[in-house]
Write an enzyme that holds these catalytic residues in place. Structure first.
Site, PDB file in Angstrom:
ATOM      1  N   THR A  85       0.817  -1.211   0.000  1.00 26.85           N
ATOM      2  CA  THR A  85       0.000   0.000   0.000  1.00 26.85           C
ATOM      3  C   THR A  85       0.847   1.256   0.000  1.00 26.85           C
ATOM      4  O   THR A  85       0.469   2.275  -0.595  1.00 26.85           O
ATOM      5  CB  THR A  85      -0.935   0.006   1.234  1.00 26.85           C
ATOM      6  N   TYR A  93      -7.939   0.872  -3.816  1.00 29.63           N
ATOM      7  CA  TYR A  93      -6.775   1.345  -4.563  1.00 29.63           C
ATOM      8  C   TYR A  93      -6.024   0.149  -5.118  1.00 29.63           C
ATOM      9  O   TYR A  93      -6.335  -0.997  -4.804  1.00 29.63           O
ATOM     10  CB  TYR A  93      -5.845   2.165  -3.663  1.00 29.63           C
ATOM     11  N   THR A 126       1.245  -4.325   4.241  1.00 29.92           N
ATOM     12  CA  THR A 126       0.975  -4.582   5.659  1.00 29.92           C
ATOM     13  C   THR A 126       0.420  -5.972   5.943  1.00 29.92           C
ATOM     14  O   THR A 126       0.498  -6.450   7.084  1.00 29.92           O
ATOM     15  CB  THR A 126      -0.015  -3.539   6.210  1.00 29.92           C
ATOM     16  N   ASP A 127      -0.145  -6.652   4.944  1.00 35.85           N
ATOM     17  CA  ASP A 127      -0.814  -7.924   5.215  1.00 35.85           C
ATOM     18  C   ASP A 127       0.126  -8.987   5.774  1.00 35.85           C
ATOM     19  O   ASP A 127      -0.263  -9.782   6.630  1.00 35.85           O
ATOM     20  CB  ASP A 127      -1.500  -8.448   3.954  1.00 35.85           C
ATOM     21  N   LYS A 152      -0.509  -7.096  12.825  1.00 36.86           N
ATOM     22  CA  LYS A 152      -1.593  -6.271  12.294  1.00 36.86           C
ATOM     23  C   LYS A 152      -2.876  -6.732  12.965  1.00 36.86           C
ATOM     24  O   LYS A 152      -3.348  -7.836  12.741  1.00 36.86           O
ATOM     25  CB  LYS A 152      -1.679  -6.429  10.772  1.00 36.86           C
ATOM     26  N   GLU A 194      -4.872 -27.554  28.662  1.00 42.92           N
ATOM     27  CA  GLU A 194      -5.868 -27.843  27.619  1.00 42.92           C
ATOM     28  C   GLU A 194      -5.613 -29.197  26.951  1.00 42.92           C
ATOM     29  O   GLU A 194      -6.529 -29.958  26.713  1.00 42.92           O
ATOM     30  CB  GLU A 194      -5.901 -26.740  26.539  1.00 42.92           C
TER      31      GLU A 194
END
Length: 356
Positions: free
Chosen positions: A39, A53, A119-120, A192, A313
């Site tokens: 981006t 975009y 950023t992903d 993120k 767990e």
């Protein structure tokens, strides 16, 4: 006669100016910007398009030219390594980028490296470099949540801050960093956690510091092994083993786990609920896959910092599974892939997850 004197004087002044400029350039740190797309290199059709975009459109020379103030803090040059949206990053991209960074930081005329990135998957690349590049020199990843064509675009300030951090001596030895939204985060911790907002990247344990008007303010230091203290070396890695992630949720089946195994995964990260919980319907399949030699790693998809405790767990010792500690699933995938280049032993893998 007067003309000759004037000419000599002008030549002398010009020479002094050239020497002065060269001296000033020599005093500034040298920072290389490696551009990969994303981006921060994106463009929209209108200034109101902050989320609609095309990524990876603007080349690195234009990114640098748009911020002339960069030249006041460092001698900056750029290289276009890739021009892609980061969701398309592959293991081959990671290896190519890592080897280029490792080569640059060995050069005496390079004081820091900045990587512009979508950023992903920025957090994955940051953690990968944290594990495999041996250097004390600052390596800073940076992206943006809005393209440069949008109103209130964040990319230019983010990039200015990233170069500022990479150029400073006090950023040395702190591992790979991510500088966005005025924060300096550890490449190991940061993730993120929200899209569309400029404050998208957060660390569950807080940022390492802030950068304000070109000055760094540090609040904490990373304690996990990284960069110079890492046992992994990008120069010795040519292939990364395949590691898959399967998502845990209500009514989950074992379909995804078996499919990943059939496609050749050497390890499967279980992105579990809560404390890496595993549904009863999935446990038998994971036991079976572990018996086939596939490593099973319990992680958590809790966004704010899932912390998986061993033998809570699930009886991890009994099943010979590994827990991801506080690493989210995508970072657990990166560490598992890197670690599997050196060992297939589950106890060694668990030791690595505790230390990194």
């Amino acid at each position: 006669m007067l003309n000759r004197v004037l000419t000599r004087w002008l030549v002398a002044v010009a020479s002094l100016l050239v020497l002065s400029a060269a001296s000033l350039a020599a005093e500034k740190p040298n920072v290389v910007i490696l551009a990969t797309g994303g981006t921060i290199a994106g463009a929209g059709a209108d200034v109101t398009n902050s989320a609609t975009y095309q990524a990876a459109k603007v080349p690195v020379d234009k990114l640098i030219a748009a911020i002339p103030q960069l030249q006041t803090i460092a001698n900056v040059r750029g290289e276009q390594v890739f021009q892609i949206a980061s969701e398309s990053f592959t293991n081959d991209h990671l290896l190519t980028l890592g080897k280029r960074v490792a080569a640059l930081v060995k050069q005496s005329d390079v004081d820091g490296v900045v990587i512009t990135h979508g950023t992903d998957t920025l957090e994955e690349t940051a953690y990968f470099l944290t594990l495999v590049v041996h250097t004390e020199k600052p390596i800073v990843l940076v992206g943006s949540m809005r393209p440069g064509t949008a109103m209130s675009a964040d990319g230019t300030l983010n990039l200015y801050n990233a170069v500022s951090v990479a150029a400073t001596k006090d950023a040395r030895g702190k591992g790979v960093l991510v500088t966005m939204n005025d924060e300096i985060n550890s490449g190991r911790d940061v993730a993120k956690v929200v899209n569309l907002k400029t404050e998208a990247f957060k660390s569950p344990w807080g940022p390492l510091g802030m950068v304000v008007e070109g000055k760094n303010y540090w609040f904490r230091l990373p304690v996990k092994r990284h960069t110079m203290n890492s046992e992994f070396d990008i120069e010795k890695i040519d292939v990364l083993p395949s590691v898959g992630i399967a998502y845990g949720a209500g009514n989950v089946s074992d379909t995804a786990y078996r499919a990943l195994a059939e496609k050749g995964a050497k390890a499967i990260v279980h992105a579990g609920t809560g404390n890496g919980s595993v549904a009863k319907a999935v446990v038998p399949a994971l036991q079976e896959l572990r018996g086939q030699g596939i490593q099973i790693i319990r992680s958590s998809h809790v966004n704010a910092g899932g912390f998986v405790l061993r033998n809570a767990e699930q009886p991890d010792d009994k099943y010979d599974w590994v827990v991801a500690h506080d690493l989210n699933p995508q970072k657990a995938k990166i560490l598992a892939s890197v670690a599997l280049t050196q060992t297939q032993d589950s106890k060694e893998l668990q030791r690595i997850f505790w230390e990194y």
